[in-house]
Design a protein around this motif. Structure first.
Motif, mmCIF file in Angstrom:
data_model
loop_
_atom_site.group_PDB
_atom_site.id
_atom_site.type_symbol
_atom_site.label_atom_id
_atom_site.label_comp_id
_atom_site.label_asym_id
_atom_site.label_seq_id
_atom_site.Cartn_x
_atom_site.Cartn_y
_atom_site.Cartn_z
ATOM 1 N N ALA A 167 1.050 -1.236 -0.003
ATOM 2 C CA ALA A 167 -0.023 0.052 -0.042
ATOM 3 C C ALA A 167 0.724 1.262 0.124
ATOM 4 O O ALA A 167 1.205 1.881 0.901
ATOM 5 N N MET A 168 1.283 1.821 -1.098
ATOM 6 C CA MET A 168 1.792 3.175 -1.510
ATOM 7 C C MET A 168 1.230 3.974 -2.300
ATOM 8 O O MET A 168 0.881 3.547 -3.243
ATOM 9 N N PRO A 169 1.013 5.244 -1.967
ATOM 10 C CA PRO A 169 0.383 6.230 -3.044
ATOM 11 C C PRO A 169 1.221 6.235 -4.302
ATOM 12 O O PRO A 169 2.364 6.126 -4.557
ATOM 13 N N GLY A 170 0.337 6.240 -5.536
ATOM 14 C CA GLY A 170 1.008 6.379 -6.815
ATOM 15 C C GLY A 170 1.230 5.158 -7.408
ATOM 16 O O GLY A 170 0.658 5.027 -8.415
ATOM 17 N N MET A 171 1.926 4.313 -6.718
ATOM 18 C CA MET A 171 2.230 3.038 -7.600
ATOM 19 C C MET A 171 2.436 2.176 -6.229
ATOM 20 O O MET A 171 3.375 2.272 -5.401
ATOM 21 N N ASN A 172 1.704 1.244 -6.448
ATOM 22 C CA ASN A 172 1.662 0.016 -5.155
ATOM 23 C C ASN A 172 2.609 -0.787 -5.450
ATOM 24 O O ASN A 172 3.153 -1.003 -6.572
ATOM 25 N N GLY A 173 2.808 -1.822 -4.402
ATOM 26 C CA GLY A 173 3.835 -2.957 -4.483
ATOM 27 C C GLY A 173 3.701 -3.881 -5.801
ATOM 28 O O GLY A 173 4.643 -4.110 -6.317
ATOM 29 N N ALA A 174 2.526 -4.020 -6.121
ATOM 30 C CA ALA A 174 2.439 -5.055 -7.368
ATOM 31 C C ALA A 174 2.873 -4.398 -8.623
ATOM 32 O O ALA A 174 3.298 -4.983 -9.522
ATOM 33 N N GLN A 175 2.355 -3.060 -8.641
ATOM 34 C CA GLN A 175 2.619 -2.617 -9.989
ATOM 35 C C GLN A 175 4.087 -2.282 -9.654
ATOM 36 O O GLN A 175 4.794 -2.410 -11.083
ATOM 37 N N LEU A 176 4.771 -2.011 -8.693
ATOM 38 C CA LEU A 176 6.156 -1.616 -8.722
ATOM 39 C C LEU A 176 7.172 -3.003 -9.161
ATOM 40 O O LEU A 176 8.002 -3.005 -10.084
ATOM 41 N N ALA A 177 6.311 -3.932 -8.736
ATOM 42 C CA ALA A 177 6.751 -5.306 -9.073
ATOM 43 C C ALA A 177 6.922 -5.623 -10.497
ATOM 44 O O ALA A 177 8.073 -6.263 -11.374
ATOM 45 N N GLU A 178 5.771 -5.164 -11.191
ATOM 46 C CA GLU A 178 5.752 -5.830 -12.658
ATOM 47 C C GLU A 178 6.735 -4.712 -13.276
ATOM 48 O O GLU A 178 7.412 -5.166 -14.223
ATOM 49 N N ALA A 179 6.906 -3.511 -12.909
ATOM 50 C CA ALA A 179 7.731 -2.813 -13.450
ATOM 51 C C ALA A 179 9.249 -2.918 -13.340
ATOM 52 O O ALA A 179 10.297 -2.965 -14.213
ATOM 53 N N ALA A 180 9.351 -3.648 -11.947
ATOM 54 C CA ALA A 180 10.946 -3.899 -11.750
ATOM 55 C C ALA A 180 11.399 -5.195 -12.696
ATOM 56 O O ALA A 180 12.411 -5.194 -12.935
ATOM 57 N N HIS A 181 10.435 -6.165 -12.913
ATOM 58 C CA HIS A 181 10.692 -7.109 -13.518
ATOM 59 C C HIS A 181 11.082 -6.709 -15.102
ATOM 60 O O HIS A 181 11.781 -7.465 -15.558
ATOM 61 N N ARG A 182 10.587 -5.640 -15.537
ATOM 62 C CA ARG A 182 10.826 -5.317 -16.881
ATOM 63 C C ARG A 182 12.105 -4.706 -16.865
ATOM 64 O O ARG A 182 13.098 -4.680 -17.886
ATOM 65 N N VAL A 183 12.588 -4.024 -15.789
ATOM 66 C CA VAL A 183 14.042 -3.533 -15.873
ATOM 67 C C VAL A 183 15.099 -4.625 -15.482
ATOM 68 O O VAL A 183 15.998 -4.679 -15.766
ATOM 69 N N SER A 184 14.618 -5.265 -14.279
ATOM 70 C CA SER A 184 15.577 -6.316 -13.858
ATOM 71 C C SER A 184 15.030 -7.611 -13.949
ATOM 72 O O SER A 184 14.349 -8.405 -12.793
ATOM 73 N N PRO A 185 14.823 -8.443 -15.065
ATOM 74 C CA PRO A 185 13.977 -9.713 -15.160
ATOM 75 C C PRO A 185 14.678 -10.668 -14.159
ATOM 76 O O PRO A 185 16.044 -10.736 -13.999
ATOM 77 N N GLY A 186 13.698 -11.702 -13.689
ATOM 78 C CA GLY A 186 14.349 -12.631 -12.721
ATOM 79 C C GLY A 186 14.549 -11.965 -11.426
ATOM 80 O O GLY A 186 15.113 -12.745 -10.229
ATOM 81 N N LEU A 187 14.271 -10.774 -10.953
ATOM 82 C CA LEU A 187 14.808 -10.269 -9.790
ATOM 83 C C LEU A 187 13.804 -10.854 -8.565
ATOM 84 O O LEU A 187 12.613 -10.504 -8.751
ATOM 85 N N PRO A 188 14.377 -11.414 -7.467
ATOM 86 C CA PRO A 188 13.259 -11.951 -6.320
ATOM 87 C C PRO A 188 12.758 -10.818 -5.795
ATOM 88 O O PRO A 188 13.511 -9.684 -5.318
#
Length: 280
Positions: free
Chosen positions: A212-233
């Motif tokens: 629960a974070m304003p603007g970009m929640n954790g699930a949205q961040l995780a999807e974007a993070a995997h595009r930047v760094s595939p396979g990141l745990p």
């Protein structure tokens, strides 16, 4: 808490041990004190007290001895309607971006988990009192040997962990636990900042993010993070029992509030299951 707040301690002598994890209790106290501070933008007094009390009969507590930790402020107080909703998840009287509304809800959940209670007392113009009841530990009972399960936490090599949480108190507490476990911690207080870290530095072994974070929640961040760094745990820390509607990504979850051993166990599991070599 700031120079405008007078902080007073009233701690009884010879307090007995209480049945609570130190890190969880520290986080609960920090949340209560910050709530008290935020209720007094023009300044005031916060009293932190601790004493032993005996409960003979109560709707929310079993009979017995408890340590009562209290945080009392001289702020504006709450009306009956606000007080009744104060421990609801994501209910907050703070403006957007100033808090998740999970603080009191998590403290209430911790108290129930410990067979204790969180009680709030407040009136407009008369401040607020928060009482956290924690059962006294029975020192006469010897601890039974604990059988080590295969699922138990095993220390892992030092990892570089990106910690994302907009609640500075939770971030501080978690960062301390991670550092104590021997890991290097990079902190980001929002999803966009975390993405900038990942784009600038690929030497991140694991990301732990709040949901629960304003603007970009954790699930949205995780999807974007995997595009930047595939396979990141990625480990999602959340106060949700179930993921809200609209959360499409399936991630390992750690329920708030959590202990250091629970955090360590999840980190160990994720790093051992990852094909990515550690950066250290």
């Amino acid at each position: 808490v700031g120079t405008e707040i007078v902080l007073t301690f009233e701690i009884a002598d010879n307090l007995p041990p209480a049945m609570v994890d130190q890190n969880q209790l520290e986080l609960a106290l920090l949340n209560l004190v910050v709530n008290a501070r935020d209720a007094m933008p023009e300044g005031g007094q916060v009293i932190i007290s601790a004493e032993t009390v005996k409960i003979d009969q109560a709707d929310d507590l079993d009979p017995g001895q408890y340590v009562r930790l209290s945080v009392i402020d001289t702020g504006g107080g709450m009306d009956a309607e606000t007080l009744a909703r104060a421990i609801e998840p994501f209910f907050s009287t703070k403006e957007l971006g100033k808090g998740t509304g999970l603080g009191l809800s998590m403290i209430h959940g911790l108290a129930v988990q410990l067979h204790g209670a969180l009680r709030l007392c407040s009136e407009p113009g008369k401040g607020t009192r928060a009482d956290l009841y924690v059962p006294v530990a029975d020192a006469a009972v010897e601890a039974e040997p604990v059988e080590v399960q295969s699922e138990a936490f095993e220390p892992t090599a030092r990892a570089r962990i990106l910690l994302v949480d907009d609640d500075l108190l939770i971030a501080m507490s978690t960062a301390d636990m991670l550092a104590d476990l021997g890991h290097e911690v990079i902190e980001a207080n929002s999803g966009p900042i975390a993405l900038e870290v990942l784009k600038a530095d690929n030497a991140v072994d694991l990301m732990i993010t709040d949901f629960a974070m304003p603007g970009m929640n954790g699930a949205q961040l995780a999807e974007a993070a995997h595009r930047v760094s595939p396979g990141l745990p990625i480990l999602l820390a959340t106060g949700y029992a179930e993921m809200p509607n609209g959360a499409t990504i399936d991630l390992p979850r750690l329920g708030k509030p959590y202990t250091q051993s629970e955090l360590a166990r999840e980190i160990s599991r994720l790093l051992k299951g990852s094909d990515r070599p550690l950066t250290h």
